[in-house]
Design a protein around this motif. Structure first.
Motif, PDB file in Angstrom:
ATOM      1  N   LEU A   1     -20.117   6.120  -8.046  1.00  0.00           N
ATOM      2  CA  LEU A   1     -19.072   5.931  -8.879  1.00  0.00           C
ATOM      3  C   LEU A   1     -18.075   5.823  -7.697  1.00  0.00           C
ATOM      4  O   LEU A   1     -17.364   6.295  -8.772  1.00  0.00           O
ATOM      5  N   VAL A   2     -17.974   5.858  -7.034  1.00  0.00           N
ATOM      6  CA  VAL A   2     -17.321   5.988  -5.474  1.00  0.00           C
ATOM      7  C   VAL A   2     -16.881   4.322  -5.578  1.00  0.00           C
ATOM      8  O   VAL A   2     -17.333   3.528  -4.316  1.00  0.00           O
ATOM      9  N   PHE A   3     -15.182   3.825  -5.500  1.00  0.00           N
ATOM     10  CA  PHE A   3     -15.313   2.276  -4.591  1.00  0.00           C
ATOM     11  C   PHE A   3     -14.402   2.891  -3.822  1.00  0.00           C
ATOM     12  O   PHE A   3     -13.346   3.121  -4.186  1.00  0.00           O
ATOM     13  N   VAL A   4     -14.019   2.168  -3.017  1.00  0.00           N
ATOM     14  CA  VAL A   4     -12.827   1.980  -1.843  1.00  0.00           C
ATOM     15  C   VAL A   4     -12.385   0.333  -2.036  1.00  0.00           C
ATOM     16  O   VAL A   4     -13.465  -0.424  -2.179  1.00  0.00           O
ATOM     17  N   THR A   5     -11.194   0.591  -1.742  1.00  0.00           N
ATOM     18  CA  THR A   5     -10.252  -1.372  -1.297  1.00  0.00           C
ATOM     19  C   THR A   5      -9.247  -1.015  -0.074  1.00  0.00           C
ATOM     20  O   THR A   5      -9.128  -0.051  -0.657  1.00  0.00           O
ATOM     21  N   LEU A   6      -9.579  -1.455   0.654  1.00  0.00           N
ATOM     22  CA  LEU A   6      -8.705  -1.478   1.721  1.00  0.00           C
ATOM     23  C   LEU A   6      -7.688  -2.999   1.014  1.00  0.00           C
ATOM     24  O   LEU A   6      -8.184  -4.213   0.631  1.00  0.00           O
TER      25      LEU A   6
ATOM     26  N   HIS B   1     -14.143  -7.094  10.634  1.00  0.00           N
ATOM     27  CA  HIS B   1     -15.298  -5.774  11.281  1.00  0.00           C
ATOM     28  C   HIS B   1     -15.497  -5.558   9.818  1.00  0.00           C
ATOM     29  O   HIS B   1     -17.261  -5.051   8.919  1.00  0.00           O
ATOM     30  N   PHE B   2     -14.642  -4.807   8.842  1.00  0.00           N
ATOM     31  CA  PHE B   2     -14.854  -4.141   7.777  1.00  0.00           C
ATOM     32  C   PHE B   2     -15.233  -5.280   6.238  1.00  0.00           C
ATOM     33  O   PHE B   2     -16.511  -4.922   6.251  1.00  0.00           O
ATOM     34  N   ARG B   3     -14.901  -6.172   6.313  1.00  0.00           N
ATOM     35  CA  ARG B   3     -15.383  -7.601   5.805  1.00  0.00           C
ATOM     36  C   ARG B   3     -16.910  -7.849   6.115  1.00  0.00           C
ATOM     37  O   ARG B   3     -17.309  -8.069   5.617  1.00  0.00           O
ATOM     38  N   ILE B   4     -17.612  -7.968   7.362  1.00  0.00           N
ATOM     39  CA  ILE B   4     -18.892  -8.615   7.309  1.00  0.00           C
ATOM     40  C   ILE B   4     -19.759  -7.284   6.994  1.00  0.00           C
ATOM     41  O   ILE B   4     -20.359  -7.296   6.472  1.00  0.00           O
TER      42      ILE B   4
ATOM     43  N   GLU C   1     -20.862  -3.670  -3.184  1.00  0.00           N
ATOM     44  CA  GLU C   1     -20.375  -4.362  -4.727  1.00  0.00           C
ATOM     45  C   GLU C   1     -19.012  -3.044  -4.716  1.00  0.00           C
ATOM     46  O   GLU C   1     -17.940  -2.755  -5.596  1.00  0.00           O
ATOM     47  N   THR C   2     -18.711  -1.200  -4.289  1.00  0.00           N
ATOM     48  CA  THR C   2     -18.227  -0.279  -4.105  1.00  0.00           C
ATOM     49  C   THR C   2     -17.044  -0.487  -3.157  1.00  0.00           C
ATOM     50  O   THR C   2     -16.171  -0.220  -3.429  1.00  0.00           O
TER      51      THR C   2
END
Length: 143
Positions: free
Chosen positions: A8-13, A50-53, A59-60
């Motif tokens: 239930l925790v979503f992180v968006t960069l 690195h983050f994207r890979i 999905e969160t």
């Protein structure tokens, strides 16, 4: 289970960028050293890749790039994000001559210099953020 992997925790960069925001001959003063803008861009791209890979199958964890053209566009874009997040974490950037940073080419005035231009803007009462704001600022070494 730590918080980052809770369903239930979503992180968006969110990454702001502008095609003509920096020139390649500029230098960023980073405490005890200076690096060229080209080197800074390379390191930035490497970190984002690195983050994207590492997060491509989670999905969160999401990555979003937002193109902005100038300081005014950056302000408008930040305003559009203010209700999207419960917690906004900002890094205090060392770049001072970017066209996409408000205040460097406008009449924006830092109320609290340690927050940076963006931090000052999102913590102002006019921004009226829905969630909490955390600003990370690397301090200079004290010798």
């Amino acid at each position: 289970m730590n918080m980052i992997h809770h369903p239930l925790v979503f992180v968006t960069l969110v990454r702001f960028y502008g095609h003509e925001s920096l020139t390649s001959d500029e230098v960023i003063g980073n405490h005890n050293e200076s690096i060229s803008i080209e080197r800074h861009k390379f390191l930035d791209e490497e970190l984002v890749d690195h983050f994207r890979i590492k997060t491509m199958h989670d999905e969160t964890l999401m990555y979003k790039e937002l193109e902005v053209n100038d300081g005014e566009d950056t302000i408008w874009t930040l305003q559009s994000l203010k209700e999207d997040f419960d917690l906004m974490v900002l890094g205090r950037q060392q770049i001072t001559h970017s066209k996409i940073i408000p205040g460097k080419n406008t009449d924006w005035c830092d109320q609290y210099e340690e927050l940076g231009v963006i931090g000052d803007m999102v913590t102002s009462p006019d921004y009226n953020a829905k969630g909490s704001i955390l600003i990370i600022n690397q301090q200079k070494d004290i010798n």
